[in-house]
Write a protein that holds these residues in place. Structure first.
Motif, mmCIF file in Angstrom:
data_model
loop_
_atom_site.group_PDB
_atom_site.id
_atom_site.type_symbol
_atom_site.label_atom_id
_atom_site.label_comp_id
_atom_site.label_asym_id
_atom_site.label_seq_id
_atom_site.Cartn_x
_atom_site.Cartn_y
_atom_site.Cartn_z
ATOM 1 N N ALA A 1 58.672 45.826 85.500
ATOM 2 C CA ALA A 1 58.017 44.593 85.049
ATOM 3 C C ALA A 1 58.456 44.256 83.630
ATOM 4 O O ALA A 1 58.739 45.134 82.827
ATOM 5 C CB ALA A 1 56.507 44.752 85.094
ATOM 6 N N SER A 2 58.499 42.955 83.347
ATOM 7 C CA SER A 2 58.789 42.515 81.981
ATOM 8 C C SER A 2 57.695 41.542 81.551
ATOM 9 O O SER A 2 57.231 40.716 82.333
ATOM 10 C CB SER A 2 60.163 41.856 81.897
ATOM 11 N N VAL A 3 57.273 41.689 80.306
ATOM 12 C CA VAL A 3 56.220 40.846 79.742
ATOM 13 C C VAL A 3 56.878 39.914 78.728
ATOM 14 O O VAL A 3 57.567 40.375 77.815
ATOM 15 C CB VAL A 3 55.127 41.702 79.070
ATOM 16 N N THR A 4 56.688 38.618 78.913
ATOM 17 C CA THR A 4 57.251 37.629 77.994
ATOM 18 C C THR A 4 56.117 36.919 77.283
ATOM 19 O O THR A 4 55.153 36.484 77.914
ATOM 20 C CB THR A 4 58.122 36.610 78.740
ATOM 21 N N GLU A 5 56.246 36.837 75.968
ATOM 22 C CA GLU A 5 55.201 36.226 75.149
ATOM 23 C C GLU A 5 55.687 34.866 74.656
ATOM 24 O O GLU A 5 56.798 34.740 74.155
ATOM 25 C CB GLU A 5 54.899 37.150 73.969
ATOM 26 N N GLN A 6 54.863 33.827 74.848
ATOM 27 C CA GLN A 6 55.198 32.505 74.330
ATOM 28 C C GLN A 6 54.721 32.453 72.883
ATOM 29 O O GLN A 6 53.537 32.632 72.614
ATOM 30 C CB GLN A 6 54.530 31.389 75.155
ATOM 31 N N SER A 7 55.650 32.186 71.974
ATOM 32 C CA SER A 7 55.325 32.253 70.549
ATOM 33 C C SER A 7 54.385 31.118 70.144
ATOM 34 O O SER A 7 54.540 29.977 70.555
ATOM 35 C CB SER A 7 56.605 32.199 69.725
ATOM 36 N N GLY A 8 53.391 31.462 69.360
ATOM 37 C CA GLY A 8 52.479 30.487 68.790
ATOM 38 C C GLY A 8 51.364 30.017 69.703
ATOM 39 O O GLY A 8 50.408 29.424 69.246
ATOM 40 N N SER A 9 51.458 30.270 70.988
ATOM 41 C CA SER A 9 50.440 29.729 71.890
ATOM 42 C C SER A 9 49.465 30.794 72.392
ATOM 43 O O SER A 9 48.541 30.494 73.133
ATOM 44 C CB SER A 9 51.105 29.062 73.091
ATOM 45 N N TYR A 10 49.672 32.032 72.023
ATOM 46 C CA TYR A 10 48.813 33.139 72.448
ATOM 47 C C TYR A 10 48.729 33.248 73.968
ATOM 48 O O TYR A 10 47.679 33.539 74.528
ATOM 49 C CB TYR A 10 47.411 33.039 71.841
ATOM 50 N N THR A 11 49.828 32.977 74.632
ATOM 51 C CA THR A 11 49.893 33.145 76.081
ATOM 52 C C THR A 11 51.072 34.046 76.396
ATOM 53 O O THR A 11 52.024 34.151 75.623
ATOM 54 C CB THR A 11 50.060 31.799 76.806
ATOM 55 N N PHE A 12 50.994 34.684 77.520
ATOM 56 C CA PHE A 12 52.096 35.539 77.947
ATOM 57 C C PHE A 12 52.186 35.513 79.466
ATOM 58 O O PHE A 12 51.265 35.083 80.159
ATOM 59 C CB PHE A 12 51.931 36.977 77.426
ATOM 60 N N GLY A 13 53.320 35.944 79.947
ATOM 61 C CA GLY A 13 53.553 36.003 81.382
ATOM 62 C C GLY A 13 54.149 37.345 81.752
ATOM 63 O O GLY A 13 54.714 38.048 80.924
ATOM 64 N N ILE A 14 54.003 37.683 83.007
ATOM 65 C CA ILE A 14 54.544 38.938 83.524
ATOM 66 C C ILE A 14 55.497 38.591 84.654
ATOM 67 O O ILE A 14 55.176 37.780 85.521
ATOM 68 C CB ILE A 14 53.425 39.868 84.041
ATOM 69 N N GLN A 15 56.668 39.219 84.628
ATOM 70 C CA GLN A 15 57.635 39.026 85.705
ATOM 71 C C GLN A 15 57.861 40.371 86.380
ATOM 72 O O GLN A 15 58.204 41.355 85.727
ATOM 73 C CB GLN A 15 58.948 38.482 85.154
#
Length: 199
Positions: free
Chosen positions: A98-112
């Protein structure tokens, strides 16, 4: 030096109890070093070891390997709790690819999740989400979970070569020109082949 645990002022009852049970307790196998190690702990003791290590997300439906990985990553997840690294470690304990990607500045993240040549049970997907939610900080939000399915296989290539001989077939009772077997001449018994090759 004595093998007693009781103090010198122990009562006669306590001494008798120690003598009656002491030998049996010593005979019990208590590999304490093995019990506190996630790799060597007996599977029936893993829930208690997880409690002792402070594992927050636990499922009885996990395999023994998944349970051991969750216990091993518990200390690091506790140290980093609330950071993206904690989410990565917690998710990787259940799903290593799994990889976790963080969207900068928006305090959201996703998991792939990369499910190359493996099945993804719905239970595991829910467990990954639950573990990520428990390891993240309060202001961050999980916005998406992507599943990337790829399949690999081997390519087999075959080739064939044909060799042939040109035959001229004559009927045995009369001489005609060469017969060409192109599908227009029926082998229904009206023509006889003599089996010789003329060429």
């Amino acid at each position: 030096m004595t093998n007693r645990l009781l103090p010198p002022n122990a009562t006669p009852f306590e001494l008798a109890l120690e003598q009656a049970t002491g030998n049996r307790i010593d005979a019990l196998p208590a590999p304490l070093r093995d019990v506190w190690n996630p790799d060597t702990c007996p599977p029936n003791m893993l829930p208690w070891l997880a409690w002792a290590f402070g594992v927050e997300s636990w499922s009885a439906g996990w395999t023994v390997e998944e349970r051991r990985a969750a216990i091993k990553s518990a200390v690091e997840v506790k140290k980093l709790k609330g950071t993206p690294a904690a989410v990565r470690r917690a998710v990787a304990a259940l799903f290593p690819s799994a990889s976790v990607t963080e969207q900068s500045g928006s305090y959201t993240f996703g998991i792939q999740l990369d499910v190359t040549d493996i099945a993804l049970p719905q239970r595991l997907l829910h467990d990954v989400i639950r573990v990520a939610e428990s390891a993240k900080n309060l202001r961050s939000h999980l916005t998406k979970v992507g599943v990337v399915a790829t399949s690999t296989s081997e390519l087999h290539v075959a080739a064939a070569a044909c060799l042939g001989v040109e035959l001229t077939v004559y009927p045995s009772n009369r001489v005609l020109g060469p017969l060409i077997l192109d599908g227009s001449w029926a082998l229904d018994g009206s023509q006889q082949l003599d089996g010789t090759l003329n060429g």
